[in-house]
Design a protein around this motif. Structure first.
Motif, PDB file in Angstrom:
ATOM      1  N   LYS A 194     -24.534  35.103  16.521  1.00 12.93           N
ATOM      2  CA  LYS A 194     -23.452  35.851  17.160  1.00 12.93           C
ATOM      3  C   LYS A 194     -22.096  35.540  16.508  1.00 12.93           C
ATOM      4  O   LYS A 194     -21.100  36.188  16.799  1.00 12.93           O
ATOM      5  CB  LYS A 194     -23.382  35.506  18.654  1.00 12.93           C
ATOM      6  N   ARG A 195     -22.113  34.552  15.632  1.00 17.72           N
ATOM      7  CA  ARG A 195     -20.868  34.154  14.952  1.00 17.72           C
ATOM      8  C   ARG A 195     -21.243  33.521  13.616  1.00 17.72           C
ATOM      9  O   ARG A 195     -22.134  32.671  13.546  1.00 17.72           O
ATOM     10  CB  ARG A 195     -20.092  33.162  15.820  1.00 17.72           C
ATOM     11  N   ILE A 196     -20.558  33.966  12.558  1.00 17.67           N
ATOM     12  CA  ILE A 196     -20.770  33.424  11.222  1.00 17.67           C
ATOM     13  C   ILE A 196     -19.416  33.000  10.674  1.00 17.67           C
ATOM     14  O   ILE A 196     -18.446  33.766  10.749  1.00 17.67           O
ATOM     15  CB  ILE A 196     -21.412  34.461  10.274  1.00 17.67           C
ATOM     16  N   THR A 197     -19.347  31.796  10.140  1.00 17.67           N
ATOM     17  CA  THR A 197     -18.091  31.315   9.587  1.00 17.67           C
ATOM     18  C   THR A 197     -18.250  30.996   8.108  1.00 17.67           C
ATOM     19  O   THR A 197     -19.352  30.741   7.619  1.00 17.67           O
ATOM     20  CB  THR A 197     -17.600  30.052  10.332  1.00 17.67           C
ATOM     21  N   GLY A 198     -17.130  31.020   7.411  1.00 12.91           N
ATOM     22  CA  GLY A 198     -17.109  30.678   5.996  1.00 12.91           C
ATOM     23  C   GLY A 198     -15.703  30.290   5.594  1.00 12.91           C
ATOM     24  O   GLY A 198     -14.752  30.460   6.367  1.00 12.91           O
ATOM     25  N   ASN A 199     -15.553  29.766   4.400  1.00 18.16           N
ATOM     26  CA  ASN A 199     -14.214  29.429   3.921  1.00 18.16           C
ATOM     27  C   ASN A 199     -14.170  29.463   2.408  1.00 18.16           C
ATOM     28  O   ASN A 199     -15.213  29.412   1.741  1.00 18.16           O
ATOM     29  CB  ASN A 199     -13.762  28.057   4.443  1.00 18.16           C
ATOM     30  N   THR A 200     -12.980  29.548   1.869  1.00 19.64           N
ATOM     31  CA  THR A 200     -12.790  29.525   0.428  1.00 19.64           C
ATOM     32  C   THR A 200     -11.361  29.108   0.123  1.00 19.64           C
ATOM     33  O   THR A 200     -10.476  29.196   0.980  1.00 19.64           O
ATOM     34  CB  THR A 200     -13.096  30.895  -0.208  1.00 19.64           C
ATOM     35  N   ASP A 201     -11.141  28.628  -1.096  1.00 20.12           N
ATOM     36  CA  ASP A 201      -9.784  28.276  -1.511  1.00 20.12           C
ATOM     37  C   ASP A 201      -8.900  29.519  -1.485  1.00 20.12           C
ATOM     38  O   ASP A 201      -9.338  30.621  -1.839  1.00 20.12           O
ATOM     39  CB  ASP A 201      -9.791  27.720  -2.937  1.00 20.12           C
ATOM     40  N   GLN A 202      -7.643  29.349  -1.115  1.00 17.87           N
ATOM     41  CA  GLN A 202      -6.732  30.486  -1.081  1.00 17.87           C
ATOM     42  C   GLN A 202      -6.530  31.070  -2.485  1.00 17.87           C
ATOM     43  O   GLN A 202      -6.221  32.256  -2.621  1.00 17.87           O
ATOM     44  CB  GLN A 202      -5.402  30.069  -0.459  1.00 17.87           C
ATOM     45  N   ALA A 203      -6.695  30.249  -3.510  1.00 21.23           N
ATOM     46  CA  ALA A 203      -6.539  30.732  -4.881  1.00 21.23           C
ATOM     47  C   ALA A 203      -7.812  31.362  -5.452  1.00 21.23           C
ATOM     48  O   ALA A 203      -7.786  31.910  -6.555  1.00 21.23           O
ATOM     49  CB  ALA A 203      -6.102  29.583  -5.789  1.00 21.23           C
ATOM     50  N   ASN A 204      -8.906  31.314  -4.691  1.00 21.40           N
ATOM     51  CA  ASN A 204     -10.162  31.921  -5.139  1.00 21.40           C
ATOM     52  C   ASN A 204     -10.157  33.387  -4.692  1.00 21.40           C
ATOM     53  O   ASN A 204     -10.819  33.780  -3.730  1.00 21.40           O
ATOM     54  CB  ASN A 204     -11.358  31.174  -4.551  1.00 21.40           C
ATOM     55  N   PHE A 205      -9.392  34.191  -5.405  1.00 24.60           N
ATOM     56  CA  PHE A 205      -9.175  35.580  -4.982  1.00 24.60           C
ATOM     57  C   PHE A 205     -10.461  36.407  -4.932  1.00 24.60           C
ATOM     58  O   PHE A 205     -10.640  37.207  -4.007  1.00 24.60           O
ATOM     59  CB  PHE A 205      -8.137  36.232  -5.887  1.00 24.60           C
ATOM     60  N   PRO A 206     -11.397  36.266  -5.890  1.00 27.72           N
ATOM     61  CA  PRO A 206     -12.626  37.070  -5.797  1.00 27.72           C
ATOM     62  C   PRO A 206     -13.414  36.800  -4.515  1.00 27.72           C
ATOM     63  O   PRO A 206     -13.901  37.734  -3.867  1.00 27.72           O
ATOM     64  CB  PRO A 206     -13.412  36.651  -7.048  1.00 27.72           C
ATOM     65  N   MET A 207     -13.521  35.515  -4.126  1.00 30.96           N
ATOM     66  CA  MET A 207     -14.280  35.204  -2.918  1.00 30.96           C
ATOM     67  C   MET A 207     -13.524  35.646  -1.674  1.00 30.96           C
ATOM     68  O   MET A 207     -14.118  36.150  -0.715  1.00 30.96           O
ATOM     69  CB  MET A 207     -14.557  33.700  -2.865  1.00 30.96           C
ATOM     70  N   ALA A 208     -12.209  35.466  -1.671  1.00 31.31           N
ATOM     71  CA  ALA A 208     -11.410  35.918  -0.525  1.00 31.31           C
ATOM     72  C   ALA A 208     -11.547  37.419  -0.321  1.00 31.31           C
ATOM     73  O   ALA A 208     -11.706  37.909   0.804  1.00 31.31           O
ATOM     74  CB  ALA A 208      -9.944  35.530  -0.726  1.00 31.31           C
ATOM     75  N   LYS A 209     -11.512  38.173  -1.406  1.00 33.40           N
ATOM     76  CA  LYS A 209     -11.670  39.626  -1.311  1.00 33.40           C
ATOM     77  C   LYS A 209     -13.066  39.992  -0.817  1.00 33.40           C
ATOM     78  O   LYS A 209     -13.232  40.949  -0.044  1.00 33.40           O
ATOM     79  CB  LYS A 209     -11.392  40.265  -2.663  1.00 33.40           C
ATOM     80  N   GLY A 215       0.513   7.854   1.392  1.00 28.50           N
ATOM     81  CA  GLY A 215       0.038   7.925   0.020  1.00 28.50           C
ATOM     82  C   GLY A 215      -0.884   9.072  -0.299  1.00 28.50           C
ATOM     83  O   GLY A 215      -1.302   9.228  -1.458  1.00 28.50           O
ATOM     84  N   LEU A 216      -1.226   9.920   0.680  1.00 31.61           N
ATOM     85  CA  LEU A 216      -2.069  11.074   0.402  1.00 31.61           C
ATOM     86  C   LEU A 216      -1.209  12.230  -0.094  1.00 31.61           C
ATOM     87  O   LEU A 216      -0.007  12.267   0.134  1.00 31.61           O
ATOM     88  CB  LEU A 216      -2.837  11.506   1.653  1.00 31.61           C
ATOM     89  N   SER A 217      -1.845  13.182  -0.758  1.00 32.19           N
ATOM     90  CA  SER A 217      -1.139  14.380  -1.195  1.00 32.19           C
ATOM     91  C   SER A 217      -2.042  15.588  -1.033  1.00 32.19           C
ATOM     92  O   SER A 217      -3.277  15.472  -1.036  1.00 32.19           O
ATOM     93  CB  SER A 217      -0.693  14.246  -2.661  1.00 32.19           C
ATOM     94  N   ALA A 218      -1.418  16.752  -0.878  1.00 32.82           N
ATOM     95  CA  ALA A 218      -2.178  17.989  -0.696  1.00 32.82           C
ATOM     96  C   ALA A 218      -2.975  18.290  -1.952  1.00 32.82           C
ATOM     97  O   ALA A 218      -2.445  18.269  -3.063  1.00 32.82           O
ATOM     98  CB  ALA A 218      -1.241  19.137  -0.360  1.00 32.82           C
ATOM     99  N   PHE A 219      -4.265  18.569  -1.774  1.00 31.75           N
ATOM    100  CA  PHE A 219      -5.159  18.861  -2.889  1.00 31.75           C
ATOM    101  C   PHE A 219      -5.404  20.355  -3.037  1.00 31.75           C
ATOM    102  O   PHE A 219      -5.341  20.912  -4.133  1.00 31.75           O
ATOM    103  CB  PHE A 219      -6.492  18.122  -2.685  1.00 31.75           C
ATOM    104  N   VAL A 220      -5.687  21.032  -1.923  1.00 27.02           N
ATOM    105  CA  VAL A 220      -5.958  22.466  -1.977  1.00 27.02           C
ATOM    106  C   VAL A 220      -5.736  23.059  -0.587  1.00 27.02           C
ATOM    107  O   VAL A 220      -5.888  22.372   0.425  1.00 27.02           O
ATOM    108  CB  VAL A 220      -7.406  22.740  -2.454  1.00 27.02           C
ATOM    109  N   GLU A 221      -5.360  24.331  -0.553  1.00 22.69           N
ATOM    110  CA  GLU A 221      -5.255  25.065   0.708  1.00 22.69           C
ATOM    111  C   GLU A 221      -6.374  26.103   0.751  1.00 22.69           C
ATOM    112  O   GLU A 221      -6.673  26.745  -0.258  1.00 22.69           O
ATOM    113  CB  GLU A 221      -3.883  25.728   0.851  1.00 22.69           C
ATOM    114  N   ARG A 222      -6.952  26.271   1.927  1.00 23.86           N
ATOM    115  CA  ARG A 222      -8.126  27.127   2.073  1.00 23.86           C
ATOM    116  C   ARG A 222      -7.943  28.100   3.232  1.00 23.86           C
ATOM    117  O   ARG A 222      -7.123  27.884   4.125  1.00 23.86           O
ATOM    118  CB  ARG A 222      -9.387  26.270   2.304  1.00 23.86           C
TER     119      ARG A 222
END
Length: 310
Positions: free
Chosen positions: A278-293, A140-147
Motif C-alpha cells: 500500500k506504500r512504496i518508498t525510495g530515495n536518490t541523491d538530489q544530483a542524480n537527475f536521471p533517477m529523480a526524473k 567535526g562532521l560535514s555534509a556529504f550529500v543531499e537526497r
C-alpha cells in the motif's frame, strides 16, 4: 548553572533516554517516525549505542545510533535531539558519542538528517534543523550529500510497464555481477565514494551485504533485452506486508540513456503492488537527475529531503 555530564547509558537505564522532556519535532529527524523502545527490542539500537547529556540527573539532549540486529557496529546516527541545549552541548554530545563508536569500516556512522521538502524556506523547520547541523559540524562532521525521499501509493496510479526487457530469477553471483558492472560512472555519491576508497569489487560487495540484510531477496530479478544481453537488475526490498521499498536499481553503463531505468522502476512498482504493498518508498541523491526524473515519471511524490553527514 550545574555542570553537564555526557555518557552512554547502561543496561537498565533506558528511562534516561525515554524521559527526554521535549516532544520529537514532527518533521525534523527520524525521532517522530520510530519508537526507541521498539527499536531497542528489535536489536537495532542498544544501550552501548545510546548517549545522553545530563544536568542534575535530567536528560537535556540525547543521541542514539542504529544498526542491523546481531552486528557489532551501527550504521547511522538516528536520534540526535537537543531540546533547549546549546550548540556547545550538542557538539560535545556528538563528539563524545562518535569518539566511542565506529561503523564496520572503522569510520564514523553517518548522521542522516531527514527533513521535509522545501525546509530551507520554512523558518521554524530551518531553525530546528540548523541547530542540529551546527552541533554536528562543530563536532567535526560535514555534509556529504543531499537526497530526496519519494513515496508511491495506489492512488498515484501504476506506471506503464515496458516491453523491451525480460525479467528472470537469477543466482547470487549473477546479481552481484550486475551491481559490480553498474558501478562505473554511477551518479550515486555513496557508491562513488566506496569505489574510490575501496575499489569496485569491494563497493559492490558492500551494497550486496546491505541489501541481503533486508527482506525481499526472492523478488530480485535480472533484466535482459531481446538479444539476451544483461541490461540491469532490480532489487526490491520489503519492510512489511504493506510497505515496499526501491532497494537498488542497477543499469549497466552500455545501456544508460535509453530509458531502461523507467522500465526497471515500473517493474518494481508493479511487483510490490501485486504483492499487496500500500506504500512504496525510495530515495536518490538530489544530483542524480536521471533517477529523480524516473521517480517523478513513475508517479512518486517527493515527500522528504535528507542530508547525510560524515
Amino acid at each position: 548553572m550545574s555542570a553537564v555530564t555526557i555518557r552512554r547509558i547502561n543496561a537498565g537505564e533506558t528511562e534516561l533516554f525515554t524521559r527526554f522532556p521535549h516532544a520529537p519535532h514532527p518533521e525534523v529527524g527520524r525521532e517522530a517516525k520510530q519508537d526507541y523502545l521498539e527499536t531497542l527490542a528489535e536489536g537495532r539500537t542498544r544501550p552501548e549505542w545510546t548517549w545522553v547529556a545530563l544536568r542534575d540527573g535530567e536528560t537535556i539532549a540525547r543521541a542514539a545510533f542504529w544498526g542491523r540486529p546481531g552486528t557489532e557496529h551501527p550504521i547511522t546516527l538516528d536520534w540526535f535531539e537537543l531540546g533547549d541545549a546549546t550548540t556547545e552541548i550538542g557538539a560535545a554530545l556528538a563528539r563524545a558519542a562518535y569518539a566511542e563508536t565506529t561503523n564496520a569500516d572503522g569510520g564514523r556512522p553517518e548522521f542522516q538528517l531527514v527533513l521535509p521538502p522545501g525546509w530551507r524556506e520554512r523558518p521554524d523547520v530551518r531553525a530546528e534543523a540548523q541547530a542540529r547541523i551546527d552541533a554536528v559540524e562543530a563536532a567535526g562532521l560535514s555534509a556529504f550529500v543531499e537526497r530526496w525521499g519519494y513515496t508511491w501509493e495506489p492512488a498515484d496510479g501504476l506506471p506503464e510497464r515496458g516491453d523491451r526487457l525480460v525479467f528472470a530469477e537469477a543466482g547470487d553471483e549473477e546479481l552481484l555481477d550486475a551491481i559490480t558492472a553498474s558501478l562505473p560512472g554511477t551518479f550515486d555519491a555513496h557508491d562513488s565514494a566506496a569505489v574510490a576508497g575501496d575499489g569496485i569489487e569491494a563497493a559492490a560487495r558492500s551494497s550486496w551485504e546491505f541489501l541481503t540484510s533486508l527482506a525481499g531477496r526472492e523478488h530480485w530479478r535480472l533484466a535482459k533485452n531481446a538479444d539476451g544481453d544483461v541490461v540491469g537488475a532490480i532489487f526490491p526490498t520489503t519492510f512489511s506486508a504493506e510497505r515496499g521499498s526501491i532497494g537498488y536499481i542497477a543499469v549497466l553503463p552500455g545501456h544508460r540513456g535509453k530509458g531502461f531505468v523507467n522500465e526497471l522502476l515500473a517493474e518494481m512498482i508493479h511487483g510490490h503492488a501485486e504483492r499487496g504493498a500500500k506504500r512504496i518508498t525510495g530515495n536518490t541523491d538530489q544530483a542524480n537527475f536521471p533517477m529523480a526524473k524516473a521517480f517523478n515519471r513513475a508517479g512518486f511524490r517527493t515527500t522528504s529531503a535528507q542530508i547525510d553527514f560524515r
